[in-house]
Design a protein around this motif. Structure first.
Motif, short mmCIF file in Angstrom:
data_model
loop_
_atom_site.label_atom_id
_atom_site.label_comp_id
_atom_site.label_asym_id
_atom_site.label_seq_id
_atom_site.Cartn_x
_atom_site.Cartn_y
_atom_site.Cartn_z
N ARG A 155 -44.13 -13.50 -11.05
CA ARG A 155 -44.10 -13.81 -12.53
C ARG A 155 -43.92 -13.37 -13.68
NH1 ARG A 155 -49.62 -14.86 -10.35
NH2 ARG A 155 -50.65 -13.13 -10.98
N LEU A 156 -43.22 -12.08 -13.49
CA LEU A 156 -43.21 -10.59 -14.65
C LEU A 156 -41.69 -10.55 -14.71
CD1 LEU A 156 -43.44 -9.08 -16.65
CD2 LEU A 156 -42.41 -7.31 -14.55
N MET A 157 -40.89 -11.61 -13.48
CA MET A 157 -39.51 -11.48 -13.91
C MET A 157 -38.94 -13.02 -14.18
SD MET A 157 -38.62 -8.58 -12.88
CE MET A 157 -39.45 -8.08 -13.18
N VAL A 158 -39.48 -13.98 -13.96
CA VAL A 158 -39.84 -15.06 -14.72
C VAL A 158 -40.02 -15.56 -15.90
CG1 VAL A 158 -40.24 -17.82 -14.65
CG2 VAL A 158 -40.10 -16.66 -12.66
N ALA A 159 -41.06 -14.98 -16.55
CA ALA A 159 -41.18 -14.03 -17.97
C ALA A 159 -39.88 -13.46 -18.96
CB ALA A 159 -42.75 -14.27 -17.77
N ILE A 160 -39.41 -12.59 -18.02
CA ILE A 160 -38.50 -11.63 -18.89
C ILE A 160 -37.00 -12.80 -18.67
CG2 ILE A 160 -40.61 -9.74 -19.18
CD1 ILE A 160 -38.41 -8.63 -16.65
N GLU A 161 -37.40 -13.51 -18.06
CA GLU A 161 -35.71 -14.72 -17.86
C GLU A 161 -35.31 -13.78 -16.95
OE1 GLU A 161 -34.52 -14.83 -22.12
OE2 GLU A 161 -36.45 -16.58 -22.25
N ARG A 162 -35.38 -13.24 -15.94
CA ARG A 162 -34.92 -12.39 -14.59
C ARG A 162 -35.09 -13.04 -13.60
NH1 ARG A 162 -31.93 -7.75 -15.89
NH2 ARG A 162 -31.02 -8.22 -13.77
N ASP A 181 -32.30 -14.08 -11.32
CA ASP A 181 -32.57 -13.88 -10.42
C ASP A 181 -33.28 -12.62 -10.05
OD1 ASP A 181 -32.41 -11.73 -12.91
OD2 ASP A 181 -30.55 -10.64 -11.56
N MET A 182 -33.87 -11.60 -10.23
CA MET A 182 -34.63 -10.76 -9.91
C MET A 182 -35.93 -11.42 -8.78
SD MET A 182 -34.85 -7.68 -11.79
CE MET A 182 -34.20 -6.42 -11.00
N ALA A 183 -36.62 -12.36 -10.02
CA ALA A 183 -38.15 -12.98 -9.17
C ALA A 183 -36.82 -13.24 -7.30
CB ALA A 183 -37.97 -14.54 -9.88
N ASP A 184 -35.99 -14.14 -7.68
CA ASP A 184 -35.64 -14.81 -6.50
C ASP A 184 -34.66 -13.65 -5.23
OD1 ASP A 184 -36.13 -16.87 -7.32
OD2 ASP A 184 -34.21 -17.82 -7.93
N ASP A 185 -34.79 -12.36 -5.42
CA ASP A 185 -33.92 -11.45 -5.11
C ASP A 185 -35.09 -11.31 -3.52
OD1 ASP A 185 -33.17 -9.42 -3.41
OD2 ASP A 185 -32.48 -8.36 -5.50
#
Length: 414
Positions: A276-283, A285-289
């Motif tokens: 959720r954090l990675m999606v919120a900061i518009e990353r 790519d890291m959310a899906d890694d």
């Protein structure tokens, strides 16, 4: 019609405080806040040194009014045999004695644990000292700062390229005090289930519960808070060290700086939270890694993850960052000063400040009492007392008459 306040859960419990400064007095403070009658013994020539610590009002520390709320102040010259006798009588009437002198001092006065136990087998004595009542260091002076150092807390506090730092409060003393409270409550429970109070008549057969000594060393209380320090070293040879604002091995959990220069703590170390954090900061790519899906995969890439979060914080004010991350259900918080606390809706909603007044009518706020009990909450009955304010009341309760008390006062015993 206002609802009548219920008696505190410790109503009827008598506590004698023989100590100064922080560890012992903080321990008895919590008991006083929840209804125990706490009699604090102080030296007639100035009393507890904390009366003059930090910010003062009319010569008395503001800290004192919190640390000694609900306590009764009695002055005793413990170098005088009459003072020692009064202290012993108070100790034998007490359910709990709390002391934080160096080991051996009470024994010198004839009021050590073994001395009292011979008369009152239900005696509970909480002893707080730097190094405990036994061991090669027991006679050395030990303040909270030393306990924090020896117990491991200072070693892990600060940044790796700088000397260790102290936490901005006397955490070693306070942690030891909390251990003292826990020990006292467990000892009280044991006393009650093994027979209860002593009947107070020396030499007569009576059924009394089993008392005990609670031995709290400051360094051990701190050491008890050190999480997995020992097994990590013993099993894996890991020496936990200073890491600044980060929590090593648990990623991400760190302090970051926003565009307007404010500090913000973000704890995105749960696997679902991280995503959720990675999606919120518009990353995305890291959310899906897949490598970052679990904590053990994130740890080797700590620097990369922290860099991504900090880059995002560089573009946001503190208010913007808090709003976005709270909306994403990510644990996040501003680092509060007391100014922030005093106006914060959560603090206010929970009633975390109490309005009181000094004896001259000047208003003052105190921190509210925690923990919050639903049926028998703690309360502030009065602020820290003046030196010897309760001498007459307490001595009369021991059987001294006005002439006796006047003589003790003239002889500077009280």
């Amino acid at each position: 019609m206002t609802e009548q306040k219920k008696a505190g859960p410790l109503a009827g419990i008598k506590v004698l405080e023989l100590g100064t400064l922080i560890a012992g007095p903080f321990c008895s403070r919590m008991l006083a806040e929840f209804g125990a009658e706490v009699i604090k013994v102080e030296a007639p020539d100035g009393g507890d040194p904390i009366r003059q610590w930090r910010v003062l009002k009319d010569g008395t520390s503001l800290w004192w009014y919190v640390q000694s709320r609900n306590k009764k102040s009695v002055t005793l010259n413990m170098k005088d045999a009459r003072g020692q006798e009064i202290a012993k009588r108070l100790a034998l009437e007490a359910d709990i004695i709390i002391e934080n002198y160096r080991p051996g001092v009470l024994e010198k006065w004839g009021i050590g644990y073994e001395d009292l136990k011979k008369v009152n087998p239900a005696t509970i004595m909480v002893r707080l000292s730097g190094y405990g009542q036994t061991g090669p260091m027991k006679d050395l002076p030990g303040f909270g700062a030393i306990g924090e150092s020896m117990g491991g807390m200072r070693y892990v506090s600060g940044h790796p390229d700088r000397p260790p730092v102290r936490i901005g409060v006397s955490i070693g003393d306070s942690v030891a005090a909390l251990h003292g409270v826990i020990g006292a409550m467990m000892a009280l429970r044991h006393r009650d289930v093994t027979g209860g109070r002593w009947n107070g008549k020396s030499g007569e057969a009576c059924v009394a519960g089993q008392g005990q000594m609670v031995d709290v060393a400051l360094y051990e209380a701190v050491f008890n808070m050190m999480e997995s320090l020992v097994p990590e070293y013993d099993f894996a040879g890991v020496v936990r060290a200073r890491t600044g604002g980060a929590l090593p091995g648990i990623v991400p959990s760190n302090t970051y700086t926003t565009r307007d220069g404010e500090n913000i703590v973000i704890a995105g170390n749960g696997d679902a939270i991280f995503k959720r954090l990675m999606v919120a900061i518009e990353r995305q790519d890291m959310a899906d890694d897949p490598q970052l899906a679990r904590n053990d995969g994130r740890v080797p890439r700590t620097e990369e993850i922290d860099g991504a979060i900090q880059a995002w914080c560089d573009t946001k004010t503190i208010d913007e960052a808090l709003a976005i991350l709270k909306a994403a259900d990510v644990p996040v918080g501003k680092i509060y000063s007391v100014r922030d606390m005093m106006t914060d809706p959560q603090f206010l909603a929970r009633g975390m400040f109490e309005q009181h007044a000094f004896k001259d009518g000047t208003p003052v706020k105190l921190p509210a009492i925690t923990p919050k009990l639903s049926e028998t909450p703690g309360e502030t009955k009065w602020l820290g007392p003046s030196l010897g304010e309760h001498n007459d009341e307490v001595l009369c309760g021991l059987g001294y008459d006005e002439r006796d008390i006047a003589q003790l006062r003239q002889d500077k015993v009280i």
